[in-house]
Design a protein around this motif. Structure first.
Motif, PDB file in Angstrom:
ATOM      1  N   UNK A 189     -31.860 -28.908  30.298  1.00 44.97           N
ATOM      2  CA  UNK A 189     -32.771 -30.205  30.344  1.00 44.97           C
ATOM      3  C   UNK A 189     -32.934 -30.504  31.659  1.00 44.97           C
ATOM      4  N   UNK A 190     -32.168 -30.360  32.793  1.00 44.77           N
ATOM      5  CA  UNK A 190     -32.497 -30.842  34.050  1.00 44.77           C
ATOM      6  C   UNK A 190     -33.280 -29.470  34.721  1.00 44.77           C
ATOM      7  N   UNK A 191     -33.040 -28.403  34.127  1.00 50.39           N
ATOM      8  CA  UNK A 191     -34.044 -27.470  34.748  1.00 50.39           C
ATOM      9  C   UNK A 191     -35.383 -27.719  34.026  1.00 50.39           C
ATOM     10  N   UNK A 192     -35.600 -27.873  33.128  1.00 51.04           N
ATOM     11  CA  UNK A 192     -37.036 -28.251  32.413  1.00 51.04           C
ATOM     12  C   UNK A 192     -37.384 -29.340  33.208  1.00 51.04           C
ATOM     13  N   UNK A 193     -36.824 -30.264  33.548  1.00 53.20           N
ATOM     14  CA  UNK A 193     -37.184 -31.568  34.256  1.00 53.20           C
ATOM     15  C   UNK A 193     -37.768 -31.046  35.725  1.00 53.20           C
ATOM     16  N   UNK A 194     -37.063 -30.001  36.198  1.00 48.89           N
ATOM     17  CA  UNK A 194     -37.513 -29.734  37.466  1.00 48.89           C
ATOM     18  C   UNK A 194     -38.910 -28.858  37.725  1.00 48.89           C
ATOM     19  N   UNK A 195     -39.434 -28.518  36.584  1.00 49.40           N
ATOM     20  CA  UNK A 195     -40.682 -27.765  36.677  1.00 49.40           C
ATOM     21  C   UNK A 195     -41.536 -28.610  37.180  1.00 49.40           C
ATOM     22  N   UNK A 252     -38.751 -31.510  21.311  1.00 52.00           N
ATOM     23  CA  UNK A 252     -38.911 -30.076  21.722  1.00 52.00           C
ATOM     24  C   UNK A 252     -37.981 -29.450  22.497  1.00 52.00           C
ATOM     25  N   UNK A 253     -37.139 -30.237  23.384  1.00 47.40           N
ATOM     26  CA  UNK A 253     -35.971 -29.765  24.255  1.00 47.40           C
ATOM     27  C   UNK A 253     -35.032 -29.222  23.378  1.00 47.40           C
ATOM     28  N   UNK A 254     -34.796 -30.094  22.521  1.00 48.72           N
ATOM     29  CA  UNK A 254     -33.498 -29.875  21.367  1.00 48.72           C
ATOM     30  C   UNK A 254     -33.854 -28.377  20.622  1.00 48.72           C
ATOM     31  N   UNK A 255     -35.024 -28.547  19.940  1.00 53.87           N
ATOM     32  CA  UNK A 255     -35.482 -27.277  19.203  1.00 53.87           C
ATOM     33  C   UNK A 255     -35.494 -26.035  19.944  1.00 53.87           C
ATOM     34  N   UNK A 256     -35.961 -26.171  21.262  1.00 59.53           N
ATOM     35  CA  UNK A 256     -36.171 -24.888  22.148  1.00 59.53           C
ATOM     36  C   UNK A 256     -34.657 -24.427  22.502  1.00 59.53           C
ATOM     37  N   UNK A 257     -33.953 -25.441  23.163  1.00 60.00           N
ATOM     38  CA  UNK A 257     -32.685 -25.240  23.314  1.00 60.00           C
ATOM     39  C   UNK A 257     -31.850 -24.266  22.143  1.00 60.00           C
ATOM     40  N   UNK A 258     -31.909 -24.913  20.939  1.00 63.67           N
ATOM     41  CA  UNK A 258     -30.955 -24.373  19.934  1.00 63.67           C
ATOM     42  C   UNK A 258     -31.792 -23.026  19.406  1.00 63.67           C
ATOM     43  N   UNK A 259     -33.185 -22.607  19.452  1.00 66.72           N
ATOM     44  CA  UNK A 259     -33.619 -21.459  19.138  1.00 66.72           C
ATOM     45  C   UNK A 259     -33.356 -20.483  20.068  1.00 66.72           C
ATOM     46  N   UNK A 260     -33.134 -20.874  21.470  1.00 67.38           N
ATOM     47  CA  UNK A 260     -32.782 -19.825  22.258  1.00 67.38           C
ATOM     48  C   UNK A 260     -31.091 -19.683  22.526  1.00 67.38           C
TER      49      UNK A 260
END
Length: 247
Positions: A145-151, A126-134
């Motif tokens: 990924x560090x920002x996502x992990x900080x939620x 998901x992280x890879x696809x979300x990042x690529x799409x954005x």
């Protein structure tokens, strides 16, 4: 919709928590956010409850962001008042990207579509696809990924599948009875087929199961297509913000 400062501050706080900066500092009622340059929201100065001399705040911002080798960016919501925008304009800061903050009550006919998968943790795929799409560059993937992990708040990480292939992604974060929607994106080859609407409806349905009864989001003022999509779910403008960038 005219919100008072307390209501605006509550929405701003939720949004800061939903997309957390990697580091931050709070000075004289201004929140300074630092995330190695990934997204303006997470690398900007934001009003919470301004109390001091704004010129001192501007000087401090330029020193702190300069030390991090980042551009100095102010994100000005109604909480900033009128003075900072004029001071920044006269100091040569460029106006950029007016955004609309929109809110809506959640409807009763929502459900998660079978083609939408919502995880409660960001999987590597998901992280890879979300990042690529954005459009996140490979060099910034680690920061992303560090920002996502900080939620810290309950979050839903959504993927829409079409014939087994991921075609859209979105993030929803729930806090104090409201859900924030972030980075709703459909891959180019799957656009204009109602997939964005399917994704939004599913994320709102998921949020209801997490105790949310209302939603908020932030959208570029010039993005008429997105505002039209969200308007179909009852979203209406609550307030606006814009950026001032050091030229």
């Amino acid at each position: 919709m005219n919100l008072d400062d307390a209501a605006i501050r509550a929405l701003e706080e939720r949004a800061f928590n939903a997309w957390p900066a990697l580091r931050s500092a709070y000075c004289d009622g201004w929140l300074f956010r630092f995330s190695e340059g990934l997204t303006r929201r997470a690398n900007s100065v934001n009003a919470i409850a301004p109390a001091g001399n704004f010129r001192e705040t501007m000087d401090l911002a330029e020193a702190l962001y300069g030390r991090q080798r980042l551009p100095t960016v102010f994100r000005l919501s109604p909480l900033a008042g009128n003075e900072p925008d004029g001071v920044l304009h006269r100091a040569g800061y460029r106006y950029a990207d007016e955004n609309h903050v929109m809110t809506a009550a959640l409807g009763e006919d929502l459900r998660v579509d079978p083609d939408v998968e919502i995880e409660t943790q960001p999987s590597p795929s998901w992280s890879a696809g979300f990042a690529a799409a954005n459009g996140i560059s490979p060099a910034m993937r680690g920061v992303h990924d560090r920002m996502l992990a900080a939620i810290l708040m309950p979050a839903g990480y959504a993927t829409v599948f079409e014939a087994g292939k991921p075609v859209a992604y979105g993030l929803a974060v729930v806090e104090r009875g409201m859900v924030g929607l972030f980075d709703i994106v459909t891959v180019p080859e799957a656009r204009r087929r109602g997939i964005g609407r399917l994704l939004v409806k599913s994320l709102l349905a998921w949020a209801q199961t997490q105790g949310a009864s209302a939603s908020y989001l932030q959208v570029l003022g010039r993005n008429d297509a997105a505002r039209g999509l969200y308007g179909g779910f009852g979203f209406a403008e609550a307030y606006r913000y814009h950026y001032r960038l050091r030229v």
